[in-house]
Write a protein that holds these residues in place. Structure first.
Motif, PDB file in Angstrom:
ATOM      1  N   ALA A 162       0.828  -1.205   0.000  1.00 45.85           N
ATOM      2  CA  ALA A 162       0.000   0.000   0.000  1.00 45.85           C
ATOM      3  C   ALA A 162       0.864   1.258   0.000  1.00 45.85           C
ATOM      4  CB  ALA A 162      -0.929  -0.006   1.210  1.00 45.85           C
ATOM      5  N   GLU A 163       1.912   1.257   0.806  1.00 48.87           N
ATOM      6  CA  GLU A 163       2.798   2.421   0.861  1.00 48.87           C
ATOM      7  C   GLU A 163       3.450   2.680  -0.489  1.00 48.87           C
ATOM      8  OE1 GLU A 163       6.561   4.091   3.539  1.00 48.87           O
ATOM      9  OE2 GLU A 163       5.977   1.986   3.651  1.00 48.87           O
ATOM     10  N   ARG A 164       3.902   1.632  -1.137  1.00 45.37           N
ATOM     11  CA  ARG A 164       4.547   1.795  -2.441  1.00 45.37           C
ATOM     12  C   ARG A 164       3.561   2.221  -3.519  1.00 45.37           C
ATOM     13  NH1 ARG A 164       7.863  -3.518  -3.602  1.00 45.37           N
ATOM     14  NH2 ARG A 164       8.358  -2.310  -5.491  1.00 45.37           N
ATOM     15  N   LEU A 165       2.303   1.854  -3.357  1.00 47.01           N
ATOM     16  CA  LEU A 165       1.264   2.298  -4.288  1.00 47.01           C
ATOM     17  C   LEU A 165       0.826   3.731  -4.003  1.00 47.01           C
ATOM     18  CD1 LEU A 165      -1.024  -0.861  -4.462  1.00 47.01           C
ATOM     19  CD2 LEU A 165       0.341   0.062  -6.340  1.00 47.01           C
ATOM     20  N   GLY A 166       1.152   4.235  -2.820  1.00 47.18           N
ATOM     21  CA  GLY A 166       0.733   5.567  -2.437  1.00 47.18           C
ATOM     22  C   GLY A 166      -0.730   5.652  -2.058  1.00 47.18           C
ATOM     23  N   VAL A 167      -1.265   4.542  -1.533  1.00 47.52           N
ATOM     24  CA  VAL A 167      -2.676   4.470  -1.147  1.00 47.52           C
ATOM     25  C   VAL A 167      -2.756   4.044   0.315  1.00 47.52           C
ATOM     26  CG1 VAL A 167      -4.912   3.394  -1.607  1.00 47.52           C
ATOM     27  CG2 VAL A 167      -3.334   3.843  -3.507  1.00 47.52           C
ATOM     28  N   ALA A 168      -3.553   4.741   1.108  1.00 54.50           N
ATOM     29  CA  ALA A 168      -3.731   4.370   2.510  1.00 54.50           C
ATOM     30  C   ALA A 168      -4.381   2.991   2.594  1.00 54.50           C
ATOM     31  CB  ALA A 168      -4.598   5.402   3.224  1.00 54.50           C
ATOM     32  N   PRO A 169      -3.978   2.157   3.565  1.00 52.20           N
ATOM     33  CA  PRO A 169      -4.534   0.800   3.663  1.00 52.20           C
ATOM     34  C   PRO A 169      -6.053   0.749   3.691  1.00 52.20           C
ATOM     35  CG  PRO A 169      -2.646   1.003   5.113  1.00 52.20           C
ATOM     36  CD  PRO A 169      -2.921   2.388   4.587  1.00 52.20           C
ATOM     37  N   GLN A 170      -6.691   1.711   4.349  1.00 50.41           N
ATOM     38  CA  GLN A 170      -8.156   1.684   4.442  1.00 50.41           C
ATOM     39  C   GLN A 170      -8.841   1.945   3.105  1.00 50.41           C
ATOM     40  OE1 GLN A 170      -6.155   3.887   5.980  1.00 50.41           O
ATOM     41  NE2 GLN A 170      -7.065   5.938   6.091  1.00 50.41           N
ATOM     42  N   HIS A 171      -8.062   2.371   2.118  1.00 50.85           N
ATOM     43  CA  HIS A 171      -8.608   2.576   0.775  1.00 50.85           C
ATOM     44  C   HIS A 171      -8.148   1.487  -0.200  1.00 50.85           C
ATOM     45  CE1 HIS A 171     -10.449   6.328   1.880  1.00 50.85           C
ATOM     46  NE2 HIS A 171      -9.310   6.787   2.337  1.00 50.85           N
ATOM     47  N   CYS A 172      -7.687   0.372   0.358  1.00 58.98           N
ATOM     48  CA  CYS A 172      -7.264  -0.772  -0.458  1.00 58.98           C
ATOM     49  C   CYS A 172      -8.213  -1.950  -0.237  1.00 58.98           C
ATOM     50  CB  CYS A 172      -5.852  -1.223  -0.073  1.00 58.98           C
ATOM     51  SG  CYS A 172      -4.538  -0.028  -0.432  1.00 58.98           S
ATOM     52  N   LEU A 173      -8.462  -2.669  -1.300  1.00 61.12           N
ATOM     53  CA  LEU A 173      -9.192  -3.934  -1.240  1.00 61.12           C
ATOM     54  C   LEU A 173      -8.206  -5.057  -1.490  1.00 61.12           C
ATOM     55  CD1 LEU A 173     -11.940  -5.550  -1.215  1.00 61.12           C
ATOM     56  CD2 LEU A 173     -11.847  -5.370  -3.728  1.00 61.12           C
ATOM     57  N   ALA A 174      -8.086  -5.980  -0.547  1.00 64.74           N
ATOM     58  CA  ALA A 174      -7.252  -7.171  -0.725  1.00 64.74           C
ATOM     59  C   ALA A 174      -8.132  -8.328  -1.180  1.00 64.74           C
ATOM     60  CB  ALA A 174      -6.548  -7.528   0.569  1.00 64.74           C
ATOM     61  N   ILE A 175      -7.580  -9.169  -2.036  1.00 64.40           N
ATOM     62  CA  ILE A 175      -8.276 -10.376  -2.487  1.00 64.40           C
ATOM     63  C   ILE A 175      -7.437 -11.575  -2.074  1.00 64.40           C
ATOM     64  CG2 ILE A 175      -9.265 -11.638  -4.431  1.00 64.40           C
ATOM     65  CD1 ILE A 175      -9.641  -9.035  -5.893  1.00 64.40           C
ATOM     66  N   GLU A 176      -8.010 -12.442  -1.253  1.00 64.41           N
ATOM     67  CA  GLU A 176      -7.260 -13.536  -0.640  1.00 64.41           C
ATOM     68  C   GLU A 176      -8.027 -14.848  -0.696  1.00 64.41           C
ATOM     69  OE1 GLU A 176      -4.545 -14.464   0.745  1.00 64.41           O
ATOM     70  OE2 GLU A 176      -3.350 -12.651   1.020  1.00 64.41           O
ATOM     71  N   ASP A 177      -7.255 -15.953  -0.638  1.00 67.52           N
ATOM     72  CA  ASP A 177      -7.868 -17.288  -0.614  1.00 67.52           C
ATOM     73  C   ASP A 177      -7.488 -18.082   0.622  1.00 67.52           C
ATOM     74  OD1 ASP A 177      -5.112 -17.783  -1.455  1.00 67.52           O
ATOM     75  OD2 ASP A 177      -5.799 -19.809  -1.913  1.00 67.52           O
ATOM     76  N   SER A 178      -6.506 -17.606   1.406  1.00 65.59           N
ATOM     77  CA  SER A 178      -6.036 -18.372   2.561  1.00 65.59           C
ATOM     78  C   SER A 178      -6.334 -17.632   3.857  1.00 65.59           C
ATOM     79  CB  SER A 178      -4.532 -18.638   2.471  1.00 65.59           C
ATOM     80  OG  SER A 178      -3.791 -17.461   2.780  1.00 65.59           O
ATOM     81  N   LEU A 179      -6.424 -18.386   4.944  1.00 69.69           N
ATOM     82  CA  LEU A 179      -6.683 -17.777   6.244  1.00 69.69           C
ATOM     83  C   LEU A 179      -5.507 -16.939   6.718  1.00 69.69           C
ATOM     84  CD1 LEU A 179      -8.495 -20.826   7.769  1.00 69.69           C
ATOM     85  CD2 LEU A 179      -9.517 -18.566   7.464  1.00 69.69           C
ATOM     86  N   ASN A 180      -4.284 -17.348   6.407  1.00 74.43           N
ATOM     87  CA  ASN A 180      -3.131 -16.524   6.761  1.00 74.43           C
ATOM     88  C   ASN A 180      -3.172 -15.195   6.005  1.00 74.43           C
ATOM     89  OD1 ASN A 180      -1.599 -18.053   8.707  1.00 74.43           O
ATOM     90  ND2 ASN A 180      -1.165 -19.513   7.077  1.00 74.43           N
ATOM     91  N   GLY A 181      -3.625 -15.230   4.760  1.00 71.74           N
ATOM     92  CA  GLY A 181      -3.775 -14.005   3.993  1.00 71.74           C
ATOM     93  C   GLY A 181      -4.891 -13.130   4.540  1.00 71.74           C
ATOM     94  N   LEU A 182      -5.989 -13.761   4.928  1.00 67.92           N
ATOM     95  CA  LEU A 182      -7.097 -13.040   5.550  1.00 67.92           C
ATOM     96  C   LEU A 182      -6.611 -12.258   6.771  1.00 67.92           C
ATOM     97  CD1 LEU A 182     -10.202 -12.631   6.411  1.00 67.92           C
ATOM     98  CD2 LEU A 182      -9.920 -14.784   7.625  1.00 67.92           C
ATOM     99  N   LEU A 183      -5.870 -12.924   7.655  1.00 69.35           N
ATOM    100  CA  LEU A 183      -5.371 -12.275   8.861  1.00 69.35           C
ATOM    101  C   LEU A 183      -4.425 -11.130   8.517  1.00 69.35           C
ATOM    102  CD1 LEU A 183      -4.695 -15.474  11.004  1.00 69.35           C
ATOM    103  CD2 LEU A 183      -6.540 -13.823  11.321  1.00 69.35           C
ATOM    104  N   ALA A 184      -3.572 -11.326   7.518  1.00 72.23           N
ATOM    105  CA  ALA A 184      -2.623 -10.283   7.130  1.00 72.23           C
ATOM    106  C   ALA A 184      -3.339  -9.044   6.607  1.00 72.23           C
ATOM    107  CB  ALA A 184      -1.666 -10.826   6.071  1.00 72.23           C
TER     108      ALA A 184
END
Length: 235
Positions: A162-184
Motif C-alpha cells: 500500500a505504501e509503495r502504491l501511495g494508497v492508505a490501507p483503508q482505501h485498499c481492497l485485498a483479495i485472498e484465498d487463505s486464512l493466513n492471507g485473511l489475517l494479514a
C-alpha cells in the motif's frame, strides 16, 4: 455464493491481489512440492498436513516443520529452494489463471483502478507466474514477503504494498484465498474480498472477510464492490 458482511465500505483506490490460489491454482502444486521434499528429507508429512502452512512464506514453512520434527535436520535454504524449484517447474508446465481472473483484471484496468500484488511467494516465482499467465502488464507493482522481516499472517507485506502504491490501507481492497492471507490483510486495515480455497472454505474464521465469493467469475456487474471501485480512480 456471494456473501457480504461489511456495514460500510470506504472508497477504494487500489486492489491488491494475493497470488497463489487467487491468480493461479498453485496451492496444490505447493502442497505437492512440499510433501515430496519433506518426505525425502524424512519428515513424515501427509498431503492433508501440508494445508496447515497454506499462505506462509516458504522459509517459514521449512521452519514450521523443523520445529515440529527437531530430530530431523533440514538445511533451511536448500530445502526452501528445492520446494521452489519443483513448484516453478510445474507452473511452467500447467499453470493457468483461476476462473474470472483475467476478466477482473481487464475491468479494473479499464476503470483506472490501481492494481497491486502482495504475496508470500519469492520474487523469482512472481515473475514466472505473471509472465506465464500473460497478466504482468496489469500490475502497477508486485511485492513479495521475502523482503519483509515477517511473512503472512503478519500484515507487513500488505502495508508495504500500500505504501509503495501511495494508497492508505483503508482505501485498499485485498483479495485472498487463505486464512493466513485473511489475517494479514485485515490486520493491515484493508477491506477484504475472500475467495476461499475449497480445502479450508468451511473454516468459521472466514466470517471476518468483508465480502466472500466462491470464484472471481461471480465478481460481475451486480457485485456491490464495483460501485465503490468505479468512483475511486486516481487523478
Amino acid at each position: 455464493m456471494s456473501v457480504s458482511t461489511m456495514v460500510a465500505t470506504p472508497s477504494l483506490q487500489a486492489v491488491i491481489f494475493d497470488m497463489d490460489g487467487v491468480l493461479i491454482d498453485s496451492e496444490p502444486l505447493w502442497q505437492q512440492g512440499e510433501y515430496e521434499v519433506f518426505r525425502e528429507a524424512g519428515v513424515p508429512l501427509t498431503p492433508q498436513m501440508c494445508q496447515q502452512t497454506m499462505g506462509l512464506r516458504v522459509d517459514h514453512v521449512v521452519r514450521y516443520w523443523q520445529q515440529r520434527y527437531p530430530d530431523i535436520v533440514l538445511e533451511p535454504h536448500a530445502t526452501a529452494q528445492a520446494i521452489l524449484d519443483r513448484v516453478a517447474a510445474q507452473i511452467m508446465l500447467e499453470g493457468v489463471p483461476m476462473p474470472g481472473v483475467v476478466n477482473t483484471l481487464q475491468r479494473l484496468h479499464a476503470q483506472g483502478i490501481t492494481i497491486g500484488l502482495a504475496t508470500s511467494s519469492p520474487g523469482q516465482l512472481v515473475t514466472t507466474i505473471l509472465q506465464k499467465l500473460q497478466i504482468i502488464d496489469y500490475f502497477t507493482l508486485w511485492h513479495s514477503a521475502e523482503h519483509e522481516p515477517y511473512g503472512k499472517p503478519h500484515p507487513a507485506v500488505y502495508l508495504s504494498a500500500a505504501e509503495r502504491l501511495g494508497v492508505a490501507p483503508q482505501h485498499c481492497l485485498a483479495i485472498e484465498d487463505s486464512l493466513n492471507g485473511l489475517l494479514a490483510a485485515k490486520s493491515a486495515g484493508m477491506s477484504l474480498l475472500a475467495v476461499p480455497d475449497h480445502r479450508c472454505a468451511t473454516d468459521p474464521r472466514w466470517v471476518w472477510a468483508d465480502y466472500r465469493l466462491d470464484s472471481l467469475e461471480a465478481f460481475d456487474d451486480t457485485h456491490p464492490l464495483w460501485s465503490h471501485l468505479a468512483t475511486s480512480r486516481h487523478p
